[in-house]
Write a protein that holds these residues in place. Structure first.
Motif, PDB file in Angstrom:
ATOM      1  N   TYR A 132      36.006  41.614  40.329  1.00 13.28           N
ATOM      2  CA  TYR A 132      37.060  41.152  39.422  1.00 13.28           C
ATOM      3  C   TYR A 132      36.499  41.000  38.012  1.00 13.28           C
ATOM      4  O   TYR A 132      35.341  40.612  37.830  1.00 13.28           O
ATOM      5  N   ASN A 134      36.808  38.824  35.739  1.00 12.57           N
ATOM      6  CA  ASN A 134      36.404  37.494  35.288  1.00 12.57           C
ATOM      7  C   ASN A 134      35.147  36.982  35.980  1.00 12.57           C
ATOM      8  O   ASN A 134      34.732  35.840  35.763  1.00 12.57           O
ATOM      9  N   LYS A 135      34.531  37.818  36.833  1.00  7.97           N
ATOM     10  CA  LYS A 135      33.318  37.436  37.546  1.00  7.97           C
ATOM     11  C   LYS A 135      32.110  38.179  36.973  1.00  7.97           C
ATOM     12  O   LYS A 135      32.232  39.332  36.541  1.00  7.97           O
ATOM     13  N   ASP A 158      27.493  44.046  31.977  1.00  7.06           N
ATOM     14  CA  ASP A 158      28.951  43.961  32.084  1.00  7.06           C
ATOM     15  C   ASP A 158      29.507  44.613  33.343  1.00  7.06           C
ATOM     16  O   ASP A 158      30.719  44.665  33.544  1.00  7.06           O
TER      17      ASP A 158
END
Length: 218
Positions: A132, A134-135, A158
Motif C-alpha cells: 500500500y 502509505n506503508k 520508495d
C-alpha cells in the motif's frame, strides 16, 4: 509462583495463570498428579539458540523462529499496567513489541521489524516492498557488528524497484532480533510474577493449553 502443589493437581485444575506460568517458565516441564505438563516455548527458544551458532543455519532459521516466539507472546498476552494498544487489529508482533519490549506504537523500528518478518517469512527475501502507498518499503541487509537493532539510510526507498540504489539499504542486526525474542518472553514472565499480565485469548484456559502446552500422562 509456587508450583509445589501442582504435583497434587490434574491439568484441568490449573488456573489460567498457572497455565501461563507453565507456558512461559524456563523449566518447560512440570510434574502433575498424573503425568507431565510441557510447554512448546522453551523448546523453541533452545532450538533458536542452537541454530544461531551454526554456520549453515544462523541466518534464516533462528530469525524466523524469533519472530514466531515474539508473535506467540503478542497473540497470547497483554499488560494491565499499560494503556491498551490502540489498533486492536494490529499484528501480534506489533503488540508484543509494545507491551513487552517498550517500543512505541507505530514507531519506525516496529514498522521495520514487521516488514522484515513479512518478507522473510513469506518468501525468504530481504526486500520488503509495501503493498500500500502509505506503508514504507525496505531493502534489508544483515549487519551483526552494529550496536543498534536497525540503521536506516539517509534516503528512504520508495518501493520502486526500477530506481532502487544500494544506498537505500536498511541495516538490521539479526542477533538483536533473536535477543529481542528472549527479552519479550522474560518480560512477560516478569509481568506474570508481578500480577501485571493478562491472557488475551478468546477461549482462555482451553485455548492456552491446546495451543502451547501438552500433557503427557503416566
Amino acid at each position: 509462583m509456587d508450583i509445589s502443589t501442582w504435583k497434587e493437581k490434574y491439568v484441568n485444575e490449573l488456573s489460567i495463570f498457572e497455565l501461563a506460568y507453565a507456558h512461559l517458565g524456563n523449566a518447560g516441564s512440570y510434574r502433575l498428579i498424573d503425568g507431565w505438563l510441557k510447554s512448546i516455548l522453551p523448546i523453541t527458544l533452545r532450538e533458536i539458540n542452537h541454530a544461531r551458532h551454526m554456520e549453515y543455519s544462523k541466518n534464516f532459521v533462528p530469525v524466523v523462529g524469533a519472530f514466531g516466539v515474539i508473535e506467540q507472546i503478542g497473540f497470547t498476552y497483554k499488560r494491565n499496567d499499560k494503556v491498551e494498544y490502540q489498533n486492536q487489529n494490529a499484528s501480534s508482533i506489533n503488540k508484543a513489541l509494545y507491551y513487552f519490549a517498550e517500543f512505541d506504537e507505530g514507531s519506525e523500528d516496529v514498522k521495520a521489524l514487521y516488514a522484515l518478518r513479512n518478507s522473510f517469512l513469506h518468501n525468504a527475501s530481504l526486500m520488503a516492498k509495501a503493498l500500500y502507498p502509505n506503508k514504507p518499503s525496505y531493502y534489508f541487509e544483515f549487519d551483526r557488528e552494529m550496536d543498534v537493532l536497525v540503521k536506516y539510510p539517509d534516503t528512504s526507498w520508495d518501493g520502486d524497484i526500477s530506481t532502487f540504489k544500494p544506498e537505500y539499504t536498511t541495516l538490521i542486526n539479526p542477533d538483536k532480533v533473536i535477543d529481542l525474542a528472549e527479552v519479550i518472553v522474560d518480560s512477560a514472565r516478569d509481568c506474570l510474577e508481578k500480577n501485571m499480565l493478562e491472557v488475551d485469548l478468546e477461549c482462555d484456559e482451553r485455548e492456552l493449553f491446546y495451543r502451547f502446552l501438552k500433557h503427557f500422562p503416566d
